[in-house]
Design a protein around this motif. Structure first.
Motif, PDB file in Angstrom:
ATOM      1  N   LYS A  25     -20.842   1.128 -15.979  1.00 33.88           N
ATOM      2  CA  LYS A  25     -20.984   0.705 -17.236  1.00 33.88           C
ATOM      3  C   LYS A  25     -19.744   0.907 -18.201  1.00 33.88           C
ATOM      4  O   LYS A  25     -18.950   1.874 -18.180  1.00 33.88           O
ATOM      5  N   GLY A  26     -19.692  -0.233 -18.963  1.00 33.90           N
ATOM      6  CA  GLY A  26     -18.350  -0.473 -19.695  1.00 33.90           C
ATOM      7  C   GLY A  26     -17.227  -0.663 -19.011  1.00 33.90           C
ATOM      8  O   GLY A  26     -15.848  -0.755 -19.612  1.00 33.90           O
ATOM      9  N   ALA A  27     -17.003  -0.812 -17.590  1.00 37.23           N
ATOM     10  CA  ALA A  27     -15.737  -1.048 -17.031  1.00 37.23           C
ATOM     11  C   ALA A  27     -15.418  -2.612 -17.274  1.00 37.23           C
ATOM     12  O   ALA A  27     -16.268  -3.517 -17.540  1.00 37.23           O
ATOM     13  N   ARG A  28     -14.205  -2.639 -17.163  1.00 34.50           N
ATOM     14  CA  ARG A  28     -13.647  -4.100 -17.529  1.00 34.50           C
ATOM     15  C   ARG A  28     -13.114  -4.787 -16.239  1.00 34.50           C
ATOM     16  O   ARG A  28     -12.577  -4.314 -15.541  1.00 34.50           O
ATOM     17  N   GLY A  29     -13.549  -6.281 -15.890  1.00 34.62           N
ATOM     18  CA  GLY A  29     -12.958  -6.919 -14.780  1.00 34.62           C
ATOM     19  C   GLY A  29     -14.258  -6.886 -13.698  1.00 34.62           C
ATOM     20  O   GLY A  29     -15.349  -6.135 -13.859  1.00 34.62           O
ATOM     21  N   PRO A  30     -13.752  -7.348 -12.609  1.00 33.10           N
ATOM     22  CA  PRO A  30     -12.368  -8.009 -12.220  1.00 33.10           C
ATOM     23  C   PRO A  30     -12.647  -9.343 -12.676  1.00 33.10           C
ATOM     24  O   PRO A  30     -13.531  -9.972 -12.859  1.00 33.10           O
ATOM     25  N   VAL A  31     -11.376 -10.067 -12.783  1.00 33.44           N
ATOM     26  CA  VAL A  31     -11.252 -11.773 -12.905  1.00 33.44           C
ATOM     27  C   VAL A  31     -11.084 -12.160 -11.766  1.00 33.44           C
ATOM     28  O   VAL A  31     -11.114 -13.586 -11.659  1.00 33.44           O
ATOM     29  N   ARG A  32     -10.690 -11.661 -10.510  1.00 33.47           N
ATOM     30  CA  ARG A  32     -10.484 -12.331  -9.340  1.00 33.47           C
ATOM     31  C   ARG A  32     -10.395 -11.359  -8.356  1.00 33.47           C
ATOM     32  O   ARG A  32     -10.776  -9.983  -8.453  1.00 33.47           O
ATOM     33  N   ALA A  33     -10.975 -11.701  -6.931  1.00 42.04           N
ATOM     34  CA  ALA A  33     -10.935 -10.946  -5.906  1.00 42.04           C
ATOM     35  C   ALA A  33     -10.106 -11.446  -4.739  1.00 42.04           C
ATOM     36  O   ALA A  33      -9.794 -12.526  -4.778  1.00 42.04           O
TER      37      ALA A  33
ATOM     38  N   ARG B   7     -11.349  -1.813 -14.481  1.00 41.54           N
ATOM     39  CA  ARG B   7     -10.722  -0.600 -15.304  1.00 41.54           C
ATOM     40  C   ARG B   7     -11.915   0.055 -15.991  1.00 41.54           C
ATOM     41  O   ARG B   7     -12.758  -0.442 -16.454  1.00 41.54           O
ATOM     42  N   LEU B   8     -11.880   1.409 -15.937  1.00 37.77           N
ATOM     43  CA  LEU B   8     -13.041   2.426 -16.151  1.00 37.77           C
ATOM     44  C   LEU B   8     -12.703   2.283 -17.948  1.00 37.77           C
ATOM     45  O   LEU B   8     -11.743   2.243 -18.369  1.00 37.77           O
ATOM     46  N   PRO B   9     -13.879   2.353 -18.709  1.00 42.41           N
ATOM     47  CA  PRO B   9     -13.771   2.717 -19.951  1.00 42.41           C
ATOM     48  C   PRO B   9     -13.279   4.262 -20.150  1.00 42.41           C
ATOM     49  O   PRO B   9     -13.202   4.978 -19.500  1.00 42.41           O
ATOM     50  N   ALA B  10     -12.593   4.045 -21.512  1.00 41.61           N
ATOM     51  CA  ALA B  10     -11.823   5.341 -21.975  1.00 41.61           C
ATOM     52  C   ALA B  10     -12.733   6.524 -22.141  1.00 41.61           C
ATOM     53  O   ALA B  10     -12.431   7.841 -22.000  1.00 41.61           O
ATOM     54  N   THR B  11     -14.132   6.453 -22.286  1.00 39.71           N
ATOM     55  CA  THR B  11     -15.214   7.196 -22.332  1.00 39.71           C
ATOM     56  C   THR B  11     -15.845   7.655 -20.937  1.00 39.71           C
ATOM     57  O   THR B  11     -16.893   8.474 -21.023  1.00 39.71           O
ATOM     58  N   ALA B  12     -15.308   7.178 -19.973  1.00 41.59           N
ATOM     59  CA  ALA B  12     -15.922   7.384 -18.812  1.00 41.59           C
ATOM     60  C   ALA B  12     -16.073   8.746 -18.518  1.00 41.59           C
ATOM     61  O   ALA B  12     -14.941   9.528 -18.561  1.00 41.59           O
ATOM     62  N   LYS B  13     -16.904   9.563 -17.872  1.00 39.38           N
ATOM     63  CA  LYS B  13     -16.968  10.989 -17.571  1.00 39.38           C
ATOM     64  C   LYS B  13     -18.109  11.133 -16.411  1.00 39.38           C
ATOM     65  O   LYS B  13     -18.815  10.257 -16.123  1.00 39.38           O
ATOM     66  N   GLY B  14     -17.767  12.301 -15.664  1.00 37.72           N
ATOM     67  CA  GLY B  14     -18.802  12.426 -14.570  1.00 37.72           C
ATOM     68  C   GLY B  14     -18.437  11.906 -13.216  1.00 37.72           C
ATOM     69  O   GLY B  14     -17.064  11.408 -12.917  1.00 37.72           O
ATOM     70  N   THR B  15     -19.391  11.168 -12.641  1.00 34.70           N
ATOM     71  CA  THR B  15     -19.190  10.392 -11.609  1.00 34.70           C
ATOM     72  C   THR B  15     -19.913   8.976 -12.001  1.00 34.70           C
ATOM     73  O   THR B  15     -21.023   8.758 -12.556  1.00 34.70           O
ATOM     74  N   VAL B  16     -18.970   8.085 -11.616  1.00 34.40           N
ATOM     75  CA  VAL B  16     -19.457   6.606 -12.008  1.00 34.40           C
ATOM     76  C   VAL B  16     -19.882   5.537 -10.588  1.00 34.40           C
ATOM     77  O   VAL B  16     -18.989   6.033  -9.676  1.00 34.40           O
ATOM     78  N   THR B  17     -20.715   4.913 -10.720  1.00 33.65           N
ATOM     79  CA  THR B  17     -20.978   4.084  -9.555  1.00 33.65           C
ATOM     80  C   THR B  17     -20.978   2.469  -9.728  1.00 33.65           C
ATOM     81  O   THR B  17     -21.185   2.024 -10.819  1.00 33.65           O
ATOM     82  N   ALA B  18     -20.785   1.993  -8.650  1.00 29.12           N
ATOM     83  CA  ALA B  18     -20.631   0.462  -8.717  1.00 29.12           C
ATOM     84  C   ALA B  18     -21.785  -0.012  -7.591  1.00 29.12           C
ATOM     85  O   ALA B  18     -21.727   0.764  -6.621  1.00 29.12           O
ATOM     86  N   ARG B  19     -22.459  -1.019  -7.586  1.00 27.39           N
ATOM     87  CA  ARG B  19     -23.275  -1.506  -6.619  1.00 27.39           C
ATOM     88  C   ARG B  19     -22.742  -3.098  -6.173  1.00 27.39           C
ATOM     89  O   ARG B  19     -22.932  -3.945  -7.104  1.00 27.39           O
TER      90      ARG B  19
END
Length: 204
Positions: free
Chosen positions: A100-108, A149-161
């Motif tokens: 949540k709040g992450a930016r990107g990606p624009v390419r892979a 790129r993670l948001p500046a407010t990221a904390k704990g453990t963040v996940t992607a699916r």
């Protein structure tokens, strides 16, 4: 412009076709990928079946990153298919939901199993995540690398699916129209093959 993937059993129909591994034997659709029938979302399609092509995925992420830092995701994949799906016309997209709040990606980047880069895939944000158009030659097995790129407010453990969306079953005329993702979701059966990867956010 969207380019879709055309296959016939053991034969390449177009330059954008998947390339089957010569020694690969068909395995059940659920092997390594999970049952995907419930992922069909279109109202027009009749998808009360398993996918004609299943995709096993393994996803890993940068283990730890600082708030606002870059996380790299690696998707290793392998395709399996039923022995009698020809003629087959389909479309593949790779990506999914990032933290949540992450930016990107624009390419892979698409790599083969030896690590050689084959293509750069353009990515866009959609209502259901960030998805990259898997056009061009697509090997039976390979690796996708992308970063967010993670948001500046990221904390704990963040996940992607992350993983693949596969749209079935187009015909040759639909294949030639080069539908975008929105139209594909409206008209065809969508099967999703995804796994979760976690990153610990360092605060020290």
């Amino acid at each position: 412009m969207r380019r879709v993937l055309g296959l016939a059993t053991g034969l390449v129909l177009a330059s954008t076709a998947l390339v089957p591994a010569a020694s690969a034997a068909p395995v059940p659709a659920a092997a390594g990928a999970g049952r995907a029938g419930a992922a069909c979302r279109t109202d027009a399609g009749k998808c009360g079946r398993d996918p004609l092509i299943a995709i096993a995925v393994k996803v890993r992420a940068t283990p730890a990153a600082r708030p606002g830092g870059k996380v790299t995701y690696v998707i290793d994949y392998s395709q399996t298919w039923t022995p009698s799906f020809a003629p087959y016309w389909g479309a593949l997209w790779v990506g999914g939901r990032f933290p949540k709040g992450a930016r990107g990606p624009v390419r892979a980047a698409l790599h083969d199993t030896s690590g050689r880069r084959l293509a750069v895939l353009p990515c866009r944000r959609y209502a259901d995540g960030v998805w990259c158009d898997a056009h061009g030659p697509m090997p039976h097995q390979g690796r996708i690398v992308m970063s967010a790129r993670l948001p500046a407010t990221a904390k704990g453990t963040v996940t992607a699916r992350l993983g693949f969306d596969s749209f079935e079953s187009l015909n040759e005329a639909e294949y030639a129209r080069h539908h975008g993702r929105k139209k594909l979701r409206e008209k065809f059966c969508e099967f999703r093959f995804t796994k979760t990867a976690a990153t610990r956010v360092r605060t020290e």
